[in-house]
Design an enzyme around this catalytic site. Sequence first.
Site, PDB file in Angstrom:
ATOM      1  N   GLY A  88      39.088 -19.036 -23.820  1.00 56.78           N
ATOM      2  CA  GLY A  88      39.017 -19.765 -25.509  1.00 56.78           C
ATOM      3  C   GLY A  88      40.153 -20.999 -25.209  1.00 56.78           C
ATOM      4  N   GLY A  90      43.975 -22.179 -25.603  1.00 62.27           N
ATOM      5  CA  GLY A  90      44.988 -21.340 -25.548  1.00 62.27           C
ATOM      6  C   GLY A  90      46.227 -22.481 -25.959  1.00 62.27           C
ATOM      7  N   GLY A 124      51.413 -21.968 -26.876  1.00 66.43           N
ATOM      8  CA  GLY A 124      50.491 -23.005 -26.848  1.00 66.43           C
ATOM      9  C   GLY A 124      51.056 -24.396 -27.195  1.00 66.43           C
ATOM     10  N   ARG A 181      31.941 -25.904 -21.503  1.00 67.23           N
ATOM     11  CA  ARG A 181      32.524 -25.504 -20.072  1.00 67.23           C
ATOM     12  C   ARG A 181      31.627 -24.449 -20.017  1.00 67.23           C
ATOM     13  NH1 ARG A 181      37.942 -26.367 -20.242  1.00 67.23           N
ATOM     14  NH2 ARG A 181      38.639 -26.561 -22.214  1.00 67.23           N
ATOM     15  N   ASP A 250      35.565 -21.850 -16.433  1.00 59.93           N
ATOM     16  CA  ASP A 250      36.110 -22.112 -17.627  1.00 59.93           C
ATOM     17  C   ASP A 250      36.464 -23.537 -17.525  1.00 59.93           C
ATOM     18  OD1 ASP A 250      38.037 -20.143 -16.158  1.00 59.93           O
ATOM     19  OD2 ASP A 250      39.490 -21.356 -17.854  1.00 59.93           O
ATOM     20  N   ASN A 251      36.519 -24.075 -16.676  1.00 61.14           N
ATOM     21  CA  ASN A 251      36.663 -25.961 -15.861  1.00 61.14           C
ATOM     22  C   ASN A 251      36.123 -26.427 -15.053  1.00 61.14           C
ATOM     23  OD1 ASN A 251      39.016 -25.006 -16.806  1.00 61.14           O
ATOM     24  ND2 ASN A 251      40.694 -24.564 -14.772  1.00 61.14           N
ATOM     25  N   ASP A 260      40.264 -30.715 -16.841  1.00 53.99           N
ATOM     26  CA  ASP A 260      41.739 -29.393 -16.766  1.00 53.99           C
ATOM     27  C   ASP A 260      42.355 -29.843 -15.710  1.00 53.99           C
ATOM     28  OD1 ASP A 260      41.230 -28.880 -18.801  1.00 53.99           O
ATOM     29  OD2 ASP A 260      40.464 -26.883 -18.196  1.00 53.99           O
TER      30      ASP A 260
END
Length: 491
Positions: A88, A90, A124, A181, A250-251, A260
Amino acid sequence: MTVHFPFDNSYAALPANFFARVAPTPVNAPRLIKLNTALAEQLGLDPTWLASPEGVDVLAGKRVPDGADPIAMAYAGHQFGNFVAQLGDGRAILLGEVIDRSGVRRDIQLKGSGPTPFSRRGDGRAALGPVLREYIVSEAMFALGIPTTRSLAAVITGEKVQRETMLPGAVLTRVASSHIRVGTFQFFAAREDIAAVKRLADHVINRHYPDLATAEHPVRALLDAVIRRQAELVARWLHVGFIHGVMNTDNCSIAGETIDYGPCAFMDAYDPATVYSSIDEMGRYAYANQPRIALWNLTRFAETLLPLIDSDEKTAIELAQSALGAFTDIFNDAYQGGLRKKIGLFTSQPNDEALVQDLLAAMTANQADLTNTFRQLGAAAADPAGDASVRDQFVNPAAYDEWAAKWRQRLSAESEDGATRAEAMNAVNPAFIPRNHRIEAAIQAALADNFAPFEELVAVLAKPYEDQPQMADYTHPPAMDERVLRTFCGT
């Protein structure tokens, strides 16, 4: 009341398990580093207001604009082949979506805007260096004509973040067709929430592939479309020597955009085994491995869709395998077609692939600079006197001479004159790329509060296919003491 961001939010209207609602964490003293005025105007935003103190507060996450619905998106992912069921956003918060002047829906996201429920003990935040790197490289990719997320603004926060040392904090405003993604689909598939996978697939089709809504089997057609976009995207990365560095699922964008920009880099000397990422110790995401990894990621995507492809698991697997089987041909067509253009061929002949591979092999053996070799080939195509500048790229210039003889024989089979060929080659072979040492020099100057090198680099890279003689230094590969061999994630 003036509406500064004409938000039209669709992802935030999805069920609550798709995201977490969370506001950016305010910062003390934000200061604008760079505003992408042209992009702001394309998005229908007012650059003057964005550059005002009120606008900068929004770009820094200090103030939430009217109409925003800030969320952190949920997703999972395979990281270096290992599955993590919950990742997720972050350190990124999606403020909302706008419809740009071309009618395209765009996400407006703040990266480095504070912790979220997905931060996993992280702060974060983002440091200044990674923010500048993503701004430079993403905008360079756009100028090169390669699908990518964009950078709207970079803001320094006035606060420090702890990494190896204390560093200036910064926030990047990122713009994307969406931030969905492969890992977003994996998040729900891992929980066996087929209804959510279906809801997400319908959302993606509506947003990115609306023509597929009327297909006989929309989800099968979606898989085909995503495979095509990813295959063509990675081919274009290879044409310019780009190495993503962290091709985790996730990228991997469902929209087919480069997303990313962590430990990414552009090659100087051509070598298919090149790795820059400090965390890629095994070379999983090396330059030449990127097509294979793209297919691996797409296979994980296909797995999430199996229950939607067909109710019979065996049939679903067969259909998915058939779709994935098309990847290699799509990639090869895009990759080889692009390489033919890079060496100035207007037609296709059976031995063309071998001709290009011979050049690449000679470049590898002779440490020839990828960008400069292909750019100088344009001059050599226009006039054999240009061979001298290409020969200079090779440790053993005779290796180029041997190849050039075969190349010129192949060119003689086509009717275009040298000037026409050179013009076509220069349109696909950039003179300027964001070289590692230049990015690092810009970052180091910025850490001393000198943003002039950053500004100049961004300006040069905005016109990569123009010669820009006054900026010729930016075409030079790094000297030995300037080489940057490792790049790092910003976390």
